[in-house]
Structure formats: C-alpha cells, structure tokens
Design an enzyme around this catalytic site. Sequence first.
Site, PDB file in Angstrom:
ATOM      1  N   GLU A 160       0.969  -0.917   0.116  1.00  0.00           N
ATOM      2  CA  GLU A 160      -0.039   0.191  -0.102  1.00  0.00           C
ATOM      3  C   GLU A 160       1.172   1.090  -0.257  1.00  0.00           C
ATOM      4  O   GLU A 160       1.323   1.438   0.602  1.00  0.00           O
ATOM      5  CB  GLU A 160      -1.388  -0.128   1.664  1.00  0.00           C
ATOM      6  CG  GLU A 160      -1.676   0.949   1.529  1.00  0.00           C
ATOM      7  CD  GLU A 160      -2.794   1.206   2.981  1.00  0.00           C
ATOM      8  OE1 GLU A 160      -3.748   1.781   2.705  1.00  0.00           O
ATOM      9  OE2 GLU A 160      -2.792   0.263   3.338  1.00  0.00           O
ATOM     10  N   GLU A 242      -7.998  10.499   4.541  1.00  0.00           N
ATOM     11  CA  GLU A 242      -8.349   9.618   6.131  1.00  0.00           C
ATOM     12  C   GLU A 242      -8.839  11.129   7.023  1.00  0.00           C
ATOM     13  O   GLU A 242      -7.942  11.131   7.562  1.00  0.00           O
ATOM     14  CB  GLU A 242      -7.950   8.357   6.200  1.00  0.00           C
ATOM     15  CG  GLU A 242      -7.153   8.471   5.322  1.00  0.00           C
ATOM     16  CD  GLU A 242      -5.580   7.507   5.257  1.00  0.00           C
ATOM     17  OE1 GLU A 242      -5.879   5.724   5.347  1.00  0.00           O
ATOM     18  OE2 GLU A 242      -4.847   8.122   6.202  1.00  0.00           O
TER      19      GLU A 242
END
Length: 384
Positions: A160, A242
């Site tokens: 990721e 986020e």
Amino acid sequence: MGRRPRLLALSLALSALLGLSAIATAQSAAADTEICDQYGSQAIAGGRYVVQNNRWGISEPQCISVTDRGFRVTRADGSTSTSGAPKSYPSVFLGCHYGTCTSNDVIGPNGLQASDPRFAQVRTSVSMTYPASGTYDAAYDIWFHRSRPSASTAQNDGAELMVWLNKAGPIQPIGSRVATVSLAGGTWDVWFGNTGWNVISYVRTQGTGSLDFNVKTFWDDVVARGYGSNAWYLTSIQAGFEPWVGGTGLAVTDFSVTTGSSPTTNPTTNPTTNPTTNPTTNPTTNPSGSCTASYALVGSWQGGFQATVTVKAGSAPVNGWTVRGTLPSGAGVQSLWNGRSSSAGSSLVVANEGYNGSLGAGASTTFGFVGSGPAPTSLALTCA
C-alpha cells in the site's frame, strides 16, 4: 485506504466481511449526486473513475457530493482517536477495488505489472481543497498485489503506497519514519509499517493542494528500499482523505490518471541514508554545437550517489541524443531513468528514450541515475 482499519486485527477481519456487501452496494449505487451509504459509490467520467464514500471506521453518518471531476464531503459526523485508525477514506479511484472496477485503458481488471514498460508511463494528478478545521490527511492510496490479480480480488497482499499531500492535526502514518527524500518536486518523510502487507507512506514536509507525478517515481524508491518488487501488479490508484475528526469541506476538485506522458525525473535515494543536497553543475558543449549536457550531483552517501544530467538543444532542434562521459575509477551506474543506458564500468553512455529524444531549439530534458562508488562533484560530458 481500503475498507479496513489499519491498526486493529479485529477491525481488520470485520472490514473484510463488510467488503463482501460493499461490492453489491457499489454496483447498485444510485445516480444521485449525494452518497450517504456506508460503501456507496458512483462512476464518473463515463465510468473511467469511481467515487466511493468508504466509511469503514465508524457507524456515524458520512455523506459526499459527487461531481464530474471528484467529490466533496458534505457531512462527517463522529470522531476516532488520533492514536488509532481514521474514520473513513472517501476517495476517487481508477482500477479495481474490492470487486468494483473502472472502465480504463491504464490498469485493467488483471492489474499492470511494474516491470511492464507501460507502467513507466502511468501518470496521475489531483487538486484538493481543505477546510479550516478538522483532523485528517489528504492522500493517494496506490495498491499492489504480489501476483496477477483478478477483478474480484479484495485485499491486495503486496504493498500500500500512500502519498500524503497534506495533513492536519496530531496524526502519523503506520509504522515509523525511516528516511527523508526529495521526489516529485517536494521533500517527503518516508514511513514504513506492515499490517499483513507493506505500508509505505510519503508525507510531504510542506503541504500542498495539488500534485502531478508518475507512479514509478515513488515506486522506484519503494523497490530500492526493499519494500516492494517490480514483479508485483498495480491494481488501483486512489486519491482522497482519511479524517479522524470532522472532515466536512474536504474536496477533490480534479483527478486524472493517464499514460503516454513524459515521466518526471525519478530520483531514488540510498535506502538508509538521506543524501545531502548540494547540486554542482558542469555544462559541456557538444563539439557539433547541437546540444549540451549538464551534470548535477544531487546527493551522496557512503558507497553511492545520485545525480541528474540535463540535455539541452542548441539553436537548432535535436532529433535523438546520446550523452557520454567517464565516471571516477570505482564508480558505476546502478539504476537510471528517462534514458537508455549502455554504460559499462566507469563509462557513462546514455541515449534518449522514445518520448524525450526530440527537442526543439533551446528545449531541454533531464535523466537521472543512482551510482555506486565515489561521487563526482563535476563531470565532463559530450552530447551528440
């Protein structure tokens, strides 16, 4: 960020189960401009991209308003501890994510292997706006799978790659900071951790509202540090936020992924040591006068160095070029980008790629390389 918390194993398992229902939700998302469903999504740009609400960390409502180029967070209730996982990852993406795939000519349903020549041409850009309050990061989330995936692949098992354009509040990526590098026109703190797959986060030391880069720019640095492999497959490129606290007003105003553009310079630093930036240039004119080649030492460390060479056309256009020089005894080329190397030993021989060989009068292009051995502060070069 995928549909799973980043820190707690229990939440990880729960999110994996939720991902099964998320596929159906994504496929049946209504065409309304506002999405409040937990995993609701909507295709934009004729299906080339998908916008997703992706609220996986809390039960409180979150809503996003979809535009033809991105989205805006219109409601962001609840909060989570800044020492834990964020609330969600509202984002826009290209590729495949938990069984939802976009219609695109870049990645495809079976991913794009990083060793494929087309990978070097994958370029993305984003523009974002931020509210005056809240705790959040604004980040790309770029996913890699260790083997060739299928369209139904849920959780990627390779890496990721996160690229944080900006952050607000006392938050940090997974793992610990391992280096600071200069990439894609900025300076980035590099963080590494593992949550069942490698998580490599590049946090810009000075926040920005927009970014344009080749994915290979960051991936080469990941591979050089041993956190990824060019045998792995790119599966999706996502950009969003986020939020831990608040988030209303966060917006992606423009997002794109393209291929075929000339790659940006792709510096790669030593995996364990930060190079000292003190560029030294040494332009050398080709005897024919058609082009010049200017060497610049970007940084050095024990046993290696990083450098760039700028090739500039003279008063007439250049159709193809080759740069030659001799490195110090004991030095050699380890890796190179934006050029084709036939270097051997201390001999430096670099020819243009197909996309940067034609230069108009006075125009220039740049290639870079990582070398082993002693670092030259200047280098005599010829360009023909």
